[in-house]
Design a protein around this motif. Structure first.
Motif, PDB file in Angstrom:
ATOM      1  N   HIS A 130       0.846  -1.193   0.000  1.00 41.02           N
ATOM      2  CA  HIS A 130       0.000   0.000   0.000  1.00 41.02           C
ATOM      3  C   HIS A 130       0.876   1.236   0.000  1.00 41.02           C
ATOM      4  O   HIS A 130       1.980   1.226   0.559  1.00 41.02           O
ATOM      5  CB  HIS A 130      -0.903   0.008   1.230  1.00 41.02           C
ATOM      6  CG  HIS A 130      -1.683  -1.249   1.435  1.00 41.02           C
ATOM      7  ND1 HIS A 130      -1.216  -2.292   2.209  1.00 41.02           N
ATOM      8  CD2 HIS A 130      -2.891  -1.648   0.949  1.00 41.02           C
ATOM      9  CE1 HIS A 130      -2.105  -3.281   2.205  1.00 41.02           C
ATOM     10  NE2 HIS A 130      -3.133  -2.914   1.446  1.00 41.02           N
ATOM     11  N   SER A 131       0.373   2.324  -0.557  1.00 46.97           N
ATOM     12  CA  SER A 131       1.163   3.551  -0.623  1.00 46.97           C
ATOM     13  C   SER A 131       1.284   4.243   0.723  1.00 46.97           C
ATOM     14  O   SER A 131       2.207   5.040   0.928  1.00 46.97           O
ATOM     15  CB  SER A 131       0.546   4.520  -1.634  1.00 46.97           C
ATOM     16  OG  SER A 131      -0.764   4.889  -1.241  1.00 46.97           O
ATOM     17  N   ILE A 181       3.241  -1.564  -4.738  1.00 46.18           N
ATOM     18  CA  ILE A 181       1.842  -1.237  -4.452  1.00 46.18           C
ATOM     19  C   ILE A 181       0.958  -1.893  -5.502  1.00 46.18           C
ATOM     20  O   ILE A 181       1.403  -2.242  -6.592  1.00 46.18           O
ATOM     21  CB  ILE A 181       1.599   0.287  -4.408  1.00 46.18           C
ATOM     22  CG1 ILE A 181       1.939   0.950  -5.744  1.00 46.18           C
ATOM     23  CG2 ILE A 181       2.389   0.910  -3.271  1.00 46.18           C
ATOM     24  CD1 ILE A 181       1.540   2.413  -5.818  1.00 46.18           C
ATOM     25  N   ARG A 182      -0.310  -2.059  -5.167  1.00 39.84           N
ATOM     26  CA  ARG A 182      -1.242  -2.662  -6.106  1.00 39.84           C
ATOM     27  C   ARG A 182      -1.581  -1.658  -7.209  1.00 39.84           C
ATOM     28  O   ARG A 182      -1.515  -0.439  -7.010  1.00 39.84           O
ATOM     29  CB  ARG A 182      -2.511  -3.122  -5.402  1.00 39.84           C
ATOM     30  CG  ARG A 182      -2.274  -4.042  -4.207  1.00 39.84           C
ATOM     31  CD  ARG A 182      -1.266  -5.166  -4.445  1.00 39.84           C
ATOM     32  NE  ARG A 182      -1.301  -6.159  -3.377  1.00 39.84           N
ATOM     33  CZ  ARG A 182      -0.270  -6.514  -2.654  1.00 39.84           C
ATOM     34  NH1 ARG A 182       0.925  -5.966  -2.858  1.00 39.84           N
ATOM     35  NH2 ARG A 182      -0.382  -7.451  -1.717  1.00 39.84           N
ATOM     36  N   ASP A 185      -4.050   1.207  -6.351  1.00 41.07           N
ATOM     37  CA  ASP A 185      -3.874   1.832  -5.041  1.00 41.07           C
ATOM     38  C   ASP A 185      -4.652   3.139  -4.957  1.00 41.07           C
ATOM     39  O   ASP A 185      -4.678   3.943  -5.894  1.00 41.07           O
ATOM     40  CB  ASP A 185      -2.392   2.107  -4.797  1.00 41.07           C
ATOM     41  CG  ASP A 185      -2.120   2.625  -3.398  1.00 41.07           C
ATOM     42  OD1 ASP A 185      -1.894   1.807  -2.500  1.00 41.07           O
ATOM     43  OD2 ASP A 185      -2.156   3.859  -3.208  1.00 41.07           O
ATOM     44  N   GLU A 186      -5.273   3.365  -3.802  1.00 43.08           N
ATOM     45  CA  GLU A 186      -6.162   4.511  -3.621  1.00 43.08           C
ATOM     46  C   GLU A 186      -5.480   5.847  -3.877  1.00 43.08           C
ATOM     47  O   GLU A 186      -6.109   6.804  -4.346  1.00 43.08           O
ATOM     48  CB  GLU A 186      -6.728   4.474  -2.203  1.00 43.08           C
ATOM     49  CG  GLU A 186      -7.719   5.570  -1.882  1.00 43.08           C
ATOM     50  CD  GLU A 186      -8.295   5.458  -0.487  1.00 43.08           C
ATOM     51  OE1 GLU A 186      -9.173   6.267  -0.147  1.00 43.08           O
ATOM     52  OE2 GLU A 186      -7.874   4.538   0.259  1.00 43.08           O
ATOM     53  N   ARG A 188      -2.574   6.359  -5.775  1.00 48.82           N
ATOM     54  CA  ARG A 188      -1.582   6.298  -6.849  1.00 48.82           C
ATOM     55  C   ARG A 188      -1.497   7.606  -7.632  1.00 48.82           C
ATOM     56  O   ARG A 188      -0.402   8.017  -8.050  1.00 48.82           O
ATOM     57  CB  ARG A 188      -1.884   5.116  -7.778  1.00 48.82           C
ATOM     58  CG  ARG A 188      -3.183   5.239  -8.550  1.00 48.82           C
ATOM     59  CD  ARG A 188      -3.576   3.924  -9.224  1.00 48.82           C
ATOM     60  NE  ARG A 188      -4.754   4.067 -10.074  1.00 48.82           N
ATOM     61  CZ  ARG A 188      -6.005   4.137  -9.607  1.00 48.82           C
ATOM     62  NH1 ARG A 188      -6.226   4.067  -8.308  1.00 48.82           N
ATOM     63  NH2 ARG A 188      -7.020   4.269 -10.439  1.00 48.82           N
ATOM     64  N   THR A 198       7.051   5.478  -8.880  1.00 48.08           N
ATOM     65  CA  THR A 198       6.412   4.238  -8.428  1.00 48.08           C
ATOM     66  C   THR A 198       6.568   3.132  -9.475  1.00 48.08           C
ATOM     67  O   THR A 198       6.678   3.397 -10.666  1.00 48.08           O
ATOM     68  CB  THR A 198       4.912   4.437  -8.153  1.00 48.08           C
ATOM     69  OG1 THR A 198       4.244   4.759  -9.368  1.00 48.08           O
ATOM     70  CG2 THR A 198       4.679   5.555  -7.150  1.00 48.08           C
ATOM     71  N   PRO A 200       4.264  -0.242  -9.576  1.00 46.37           N
ATOM     72  CA  PRO A 200       3.309  -1.191  -8.995  1.00 46.37           C
ATOM     73  C   PRO A 200       3.653  -2.630  -9.364  1.00 46.37           C
ATOM     74  O   PRO A 200       4.523  -2.889 -10.216  1.00 46.37           O
ATOM     75  CB  PRO A 200       1.977  -0.752  -9.602  1.00 46.37           C
ATOM     76  CG  PRO A 200       2.194   0.645 -10.084  1.00 46.37           C
ATOM     77  CD  PRO A 200       3.629   0.698 -10.496  1.00 46.37           C
ATOM     78  N   ASP A 247      -3.995  -7.907   0.944  1.00 40.76           N
ATOM     79  CA  ASP A 247      -4.575  -7.360  -0.276  1.00 40.76           C
ATOM     80  C   ASP A 247      -4.100  -8.196  -1.457  1.00 40.76           C
ATOM     81  O   ASP A 247      -2.895  -8.290  -1.700  1.00 40.76           O
ATOM     82  CB  ASP A 247      -4.137  -5.905  -0.448  1.00 40.76           C
ATOM     83  CG  ASP A 247      -4.970  -5.149  -1.459  1.00 40.76           C
ATOM     84  OD1 ASP A 247      -5.895  -5.746  -2.018  1.00 40.76           O
ATOM     85  OD2 ASP A 247      -4.678  -3.961  -1.691  1.00 40.76           O
TER      86      ASP A 247
END
Length: 392
Positions: A130-131, A181-182, A185-186, A188, A198, A200, A247
């Motif tokens: 997660h970020s 991160i996915r 990510d909320e 991103r 980043t 991901p 996650d």
């Protein structure tokens, strides 16, 4: 000359919300669980002791009150920064065993001090599922520092956490690389707007872990050195569900091993922290054993015969890197930090560690007491709805 690893326990839960109204998160048990599987012996590491956190007590915290446990986290971060700095002064490689992700505030403070002492900037490689970039500028309220640690160390948030000792930010946006991160990510898009680099999981996997580590080096070429943060929730819950916020869409243990080995295989890597493993969701210790195997293999380059102590840029002004600008407003001026003596980062360690005499530094009452290393009762299974990124 090989580098010696020094293992420091930072068993704090202060950055997490309670799993239930009457319970305490289990991440504080992680260092003991990993030690139980022979981590120090297998790394031939020096035991740098344990920094006991203040008591975990959310009390009557409510949304809008700011970050929960902020005074305690601030005090703990100061003490942790002192301990990390002392390890680096000895020419050793710190491995910090969290605890939750709020330990990044202590290591970030230590890196900022170090950067000031050598006249350069220290970067951050942030390996996390997660970020952790929630802050007052993009959320209705903040509360759990473990879900806000990257925002705090880049200067976003309340000054008692984001500007300890008047240092803000601990890491500049252009000196941060976020890995793992996915894809959805909320935050991103907030990272992108800030100019934070980043990669991901889909891109990491497409390029490969080894190439991704090399790519991260290249992004931080203008830094005097860098710190590595690893949250084990970067792993897919299919292989490692023992975290507070599993996650789907993460990487495998083998990929983490290769990534870690690539990141530490340079004298510019100053240390590593490991966070968020929760032994309460590891009934038979299998996940702890797998984490230890991965960390030992991943840190092999540090203790290889040809490894050298940390090598930082010489003292002197360092020009800003010509990368994407930070789009947020500059933070308000803060008092200049006190001068910090230059660390002896390349000396051979000698004598006993004056900060670790086998005792425990106690900043408060440990709510877990003698049961710190206890496993969860048999039959308890991970709760797929649990999440450590907020309080209440």
């Amino acid at each position: 000359m090989m580098r010696r690893i020094a293992v420091l326990d930072a068993p704090t839960n202060l950055g997490l919300r309670p799993p239930t109204a009457s319970s305490v998160p289990g991440c504080g048990k992680a260092p003991g669980a990993l030690r139980d599987h022979g981590l120090l012996a297998r790394l031939r590491a020096r035991d740098a002791g344990c920094l006991t956190p203040p008591r975990y007590d959310p009390g009557d915290w409510r949304p809008g009150d700011g970050v929960c446990h902020a005074p305690e986290i601030s005090a703990y971060s100061l003490a942790l920064a002192d301990r990390i700095g002392a390890i680096i002064d000895r020419g050793e490689f710190p491995l910090v065993l969290g605890g939750d992700c709020s330990v990044l505030l202590g290591s970030g403070l230590a890196m900022h001090r170090l950067g000031e002492a050598v006249g350069g900037r220290i970067g951050l490689v942030f390996v996390d599922g997660h970020s952790d970039f929630r802050h007052p500028g993009n959320a209705s309220y903040v509360g759990a520092a473990a879900g806000e640690d990257l925002a705090l160390v880049t200067g976003r948030g309340q000054p008692d956490l984001a500007a300890i000792e008047g240092r803000r930010p601990y890491f500049r946006d252009i000196d941060v690389v976020v890995l793992g991160i996915r894809a959805q990510d909320e935050y991103r898009l907030d990272l992108q707007a800030a100019g934070i680099t980043t990669r991901p999981v889909p891109a990491l996997r497409a390029e490969g872990a080894a190439r991704t580590a090399q790519w991260a080096h290249e992004q931080l070429v203008d830094c005097a050195g860098y710190w590595v943060h690893i949250d084990v929730d970067v792993l897919d819950p299919a292989v490692m569900p023992a975290v507070d916020a599993p996650d789907p869409g993460g990487i495998a243990f083998a990929e983490l091993e290769i990534l870690l080995a690539g990141l530490v295989d340079t004298p510019h890597c100053l240390g590593v922290e490991l966070t968020v493993f929760d032994p309460d969701y590891d009934q038979d210790g299998a996940y702890a054993a797998e984490i230890v195997n991965t960390v030992v293999a991943g840190l092999a380059p540090v203790v290889a015969p040809g490894a050298v102590p940390p090598r930082l840029l010489p003292a002197g002004p360092v020009a800003p890197a010509p990368r994407a600008a930070d789009s947020r407003p500059a933070p308000e001026p803060l008092p200049a930090p006190a001068a910090v003596p230059a660390p002896a980062v390349a000396v051979e360690p000698i004598g006993p560690d004056p900060t670790s005499d086998g005792t425990v530094d106690d900043l408060g009452t440990d709510p877990l007491g003698p049961g710190l290393l206890r496993r969860a009762p048999a039959g308890d299974e991970p709760d797929p709805a649990r999440s450590g990124v907020d309080i209440a």
